[in-house]
Design a protein around this motif. Structure first.
Motif, PDB file in Angstrom:
ATOM      1  N   ASP A   1       0.743  -1.146   0.063  1.00 22.18           N
ATOM      2  CA  ASP A   1       0.204  -0.144   0.061  1.00 22.18           C
ATOM      3  C   ASP A   1       0.875   1.222  -0.034  1.00 22.18           C
ATOM      4  O   ASP A   1       0.671   2.321  -0.688  1.00 22.18           O
ATOM      5  CB  ASP A   1      -0.835   0.026   1.230  1.00 22.18           C
ATOM      6  CG  ASP A   1      -2.068  -0.874   1.291  1.00 22.18           C
ATOM      7  OD1 ASP A   1      -2.266  -1.715   0.235  1.00 22.18           O
ATOM      8  OD2 ASP A   1      -2.607  -1.285   2.301  1.00 22.18           O
ATOM      9  N   LEU A   2       2.004   1.219   0.808  1.00 24.03           N
ATOM     10  CA  LEU A   2       2.982   2.230   1.046  1.00 24.03           C
ATOM     11  C   LEU A   2       3.364   2.603  -0.418  1.00 24.03           C
ATOM     12  O   LEU A   2       3.582   3.639  -0.863  1.00 24.03           O
ATOM     13  CB  LEU A   2       3.670   2.022   1.951  1.00 24.03           C
ATOM     14  CG  LEU A   2       5.134   3.160   2.071  1.00 24.03           C
ATOM     15  CD1 LEU A   2       4.402   4.372   2.556  1.00 24.03           C
ATOM     16  CD2 LEU A   2       6.160   2.633   3.166  1.00 24.03           C
ATOM     17  N   VAL A   3       4.025   1.682  -1.127  1.00 22.55           N
ATOM     18  CA  VAL A   3       4.619   1.750  -2.269  1.00 22.55           C
ATOM     19  C   VAL A   3       3.596   2.290  -3.368  1.00 22.55           C
ATOM     20  O   VAL A   3       3.698   3.009  -4.155  1.00 22.55           O
ATOM     21  CB  VAL A   3       5.478   0.513  -3.016  1.00 22.55           C
ATOM     22  CG1 VAL A   3       5.927   0.742  -4.237  1.00 22.55           C
ATOM     23  CG2 VAL A   3       6.373   0.208  -1.874  1.00 22.55           C
TER      24      VAL A   3
ATOM     25  N   GLU B   1       1.613   6.150  -7.293  1.00 24.04           N
ATOM     26  CA  GLU B   1       0.288   7.179  -7.774  1.00 24.04           C
ATOM     27  C   GLU B   1       0.560   8.508  -7.913  1.00 24.04           C
ATOM     28  O   GLU B   1       0.273   9.368  -8.600  1.00 24.04           O
ATOM     29  CB  GLU B   1      -0.857   6.490  -7.148  1.00 24.04           C
ATOM     30  CG  GLU B   1      -1.247   4.978  -7.290  1.00 24.04           C
ATOM     31  CD  GLU B   1      -1.838   4.864  -8.693  1.00 24.04           C
ATOM     32  OE1 GLU B   1      -1.693   5.710  -9.687  1.00 24.04           O
ATOM     33  OE2 GLU B   1      -2.121   3.729  -9.164  1.00 24.04           O
ATOM     34  N   GLY B   2       1.114   8.739  -6.420  1.00 23.63           N
ATOM     35  CA  GLY B   2       1.383  10.278  -6.118  1.00 23.63           C
ATOM     36  C   GLY B   2       2.379  10.784  -7.196  1.00 23.63           C
ATOM     37  O   GLY B   2       2.208  11.870  -7.769  1.00 23.63           O
ATOM     38  N   ALA B   3       3.542  10.055  -7.501  1.00 26.35           N
ATOM     39  CA  ALA B   3       4.460  10.441  -8.334  1.00 26.35           C
ATOM     40  C   ALA B   3       4.002  10.492  -9.784  1.00 26.35           C
ATOM     41  O   ALA B   3       4.196  11.354 -10.667  1.00 26.35           O
ATOM     42  CB  ALA B   3       5.592   9.450  -8.270  1.00 26.35           C
TER      43      ALA B   3
ATOM     44  N   LEU C   1       5.078   7.351 -20.918  1.00 29.47           N
ATOM     45  CA  LEU C   1       6.313   7.049 -20.562  1.00 29.47           C
ATOM     46  C   LEU C   1       7.264   7.878 -19.162  1.00 29.47           C
ATOM     47  O   LEU C   1       7.690   7.165 -18.621  1.00 29.47           O
ATOM     48  CB  LEU C   1       7.243   7.246 -21.877  1.00 29.47           C
ATOM     49  CG  LEU C   1       8.702   6.181 -21.845  1.00 29.47           C
ATOM     50  CD1 LEU C   1       7.944   4.712 -21.767  1.00 29.47           C
ATOM     51  CD2 LEU C   1       9.237   6.404 -23.193  1.00 29.47           C
ATOM     52  N   ARG C   2       6.834   8.989 -19.336  1.00 29.35           N
ATOM     53  CA  ARG C   2       7.326   9.897 -17.993  1.00 29.35           C
ATOM     54  C   ARG C   2       6.654   9.291 -16.934  1.00 29.35           C
ATOM     55  O   ARG C   2       7.258   9.280 -15.932  1.00 29.35           O
ATOM     56  CB  ARG C   2       6.861  11.199 -18.624  1.00 29.35           C
ATOM     57  CG  ARG C   2       8.088  12.211 -19.083  1.00 29.35           C
ATOM     58  CD  ARG C   2       9.199  12.368 -18.435  1.00 29.35           C
ATOM     59  NE  ARG C   2      10.127  13.449 -19.243  1.00 29.35           N
ATOM     60  CZ  ARG C   2       9.985  14.585 -19.189  1.00 29.35           C
ATOM     61  NH1 ARG C   2       8.945  15.278 -18.486  1.00 29.35           N
ATOM     62  NH2 ARG C   2      10.613  15.502 -19.679  1.00 29.35           N
ATOM     63  N   LYS C   3       5.424   8.995 -16.861  1.00 26.74           N
ATOM     64  CA  LYS C   3       4.972   8.379 -15.813  1.00 26.74           C
ATOM     65  C   LYS C   3       5.486   7.199 -15.190  1.00 26.74           C
ATOM     66  O   LYS C   3       5.782   6.767 -14.212  1.00 26.74           O
ATOM     67  CB  LYS C   3       3.322   8.416 -16.057  1.00 26.74           C
ATOM     68  CG  LYS C   3       2.410   9.491 -16.283  1.00 26.74           C
ATOM     69  CD  LYS C   3       1.192   9.326 -16.451  1.00 26.74           C
ATOM     70  CE  LYS C   3       0.408  10.736 -16.957  1.00 26.74           C
ATOM     71  NZ  LYS C   3       0.176  11.743 -15.727  1.00 26.74           N
ATOM     72  N   VAL C   4       5.770   6.416 -16.112  1.00 25.43           N
ATOM     73  CA  VAL C   4       6.438   4.983 -16.147  1.00 25.43           C
ATOM     74  C   VAL C   4       7.826   5.032 -15.388  1.00 25.43           C
ATOM     75  O   VAL C   4       8.186   4.499 -14.383  1.00 25.43           O
ATOM     76  CB  VAL C   4       6.492   4.123 -17.332  1.00 25.43           C
ATOM     77  CG1 VAL C   4       7.561   2.972 -17.037  1.00 25.43           C
ATOM     78  CG2 VAL C   4       5.120   3.675 -17.589  1.00 25.43           C
TER      79      VAL C   4
ATOM     80  N   ALA D   1       8.605   7.650 -13.628  1.00 23.39           N
ATOM     81  CA  ALA D   1       8.319   8.390 -12.322  1.00 23.39           C
ATOM     82  C   ALA D   1       7.956   7.310 -11.382  1.00 23.39           C
ATOM     83  O   ALA D   1       8.470   7.339 -10.154  1.00 23.39           O
ATOM     84  CB  ALA D   1       7.315   9.479 -12.208  1.00 23.39           C
ATOM     85  N   ALA D   2       7.325   6.324 -11.609  1.00 21.51           N
ATOM     86  CA  ALA D   2       6.909   5.138 -11.038  1.00 21.51           C
ATOM     87  C   ALA D   2       8.323   4.501 -10.650  1.00 21.51           C
ATOM     88  O   ALA D   2       8.370   3.944  -9.454  1.00 21.51           O
ATOM     89  CB  ALA D   2       6.130   4.284 -11.767  1.00 21.51           C
TER      90      ALA D   2
END
Length: 205
Positions: free
Chosen positions: A57-59, A64-66, A76-79, A81-82
């Protein structure tokens, strides 16, 4: 009291391992009574599984926030960031990560099932954004479910080895890991989508 028990369990499991820890050890470390322990948790296994779920849950919340903060940057930027956030979060919660990725291995069927559920949960999250990257033209069409599972396997192995014998922070490994994973899905090494590159090439011609 529940939080005190969970915090104590995390310390005890990290120090003694699953088999070496007992309910009595957790109770003593928390300053609670055995009755309080069994009020919140049925067994040592139950509190261990709760800790596994807590790290997941923490990760996920951090990821999701990032991803949400990368509005307008493309899938791709979102990936990316994840990926960065996973390593940062694990680095900040090393003992909890050790419980999930090291202590849970070969403990028993219930733990392995939980671990696989968590892996599938994050693989689906990765796949969702890889699918978007394909639709945007950022990466070539491909089996994104397979790619997501491969990414999860690579991440789990790198983090597990670091938990076992690593002393250096995880973050410096990110550039090399990023390059490796992006190459595996045919992503361009430099900014700009495949569609943009194709358009630019046609203009030059």
């Amino acid at each position: 009291m529940r939080e005190r028990l969970l915090a104590a369990a995390m310390e005890v499991f990290a120090a003694r391992g699953y088999h070496g820890a007992g309910v009595e050890d957790i109770v003593a470390a928390s300053g609670a009574s055995k009755g309080a322990f069994y009020h919140y948790f049925e067994s040592k296994q139950a509190i261990f599984l709760t800790l596994m779920e807590r790290l997941a849950d923490l990760v996920e919340a951090s990821v999701e926030g990032a991803i949400g903060a990368e509005e307008g940057g493309g899938a791709l930027r979102k990936v990316e960031a994840a990926l960065r956030t996973v390593l940062e979060t694990v680095g900040q919660h090393r003992e909890l990560a050790k419980i999930l990725l090291v202590e849970a291995v070969a403990v028993g069927p219930a733990f392995e099932q939980k671990r696989l559920e968590i892996h599938r949960r994050f693989a689906r999250l990765i796949q969702r954004h890889l699918d978007r990257a394909v639709s945007e033209g950022s990466i070539p069409p491909q089996d994104t479910a397979l790619a997501a599972r491969a990414w999860m396997g690579a991440l789990a192995e790198i983090v597990s080895q670091w938990l076992l014998d690593g002393t250096e922070p995880l973050e410096p490994r990110l550039p090399a890991l990023r390059a490796l994973l992006l190459r595996s899905i045919g992503a361009p090494a430099e900014p700009g989508t495949l569609a943009q590159r194709a358009t630019a090439g046609a203009g030059e011609a």
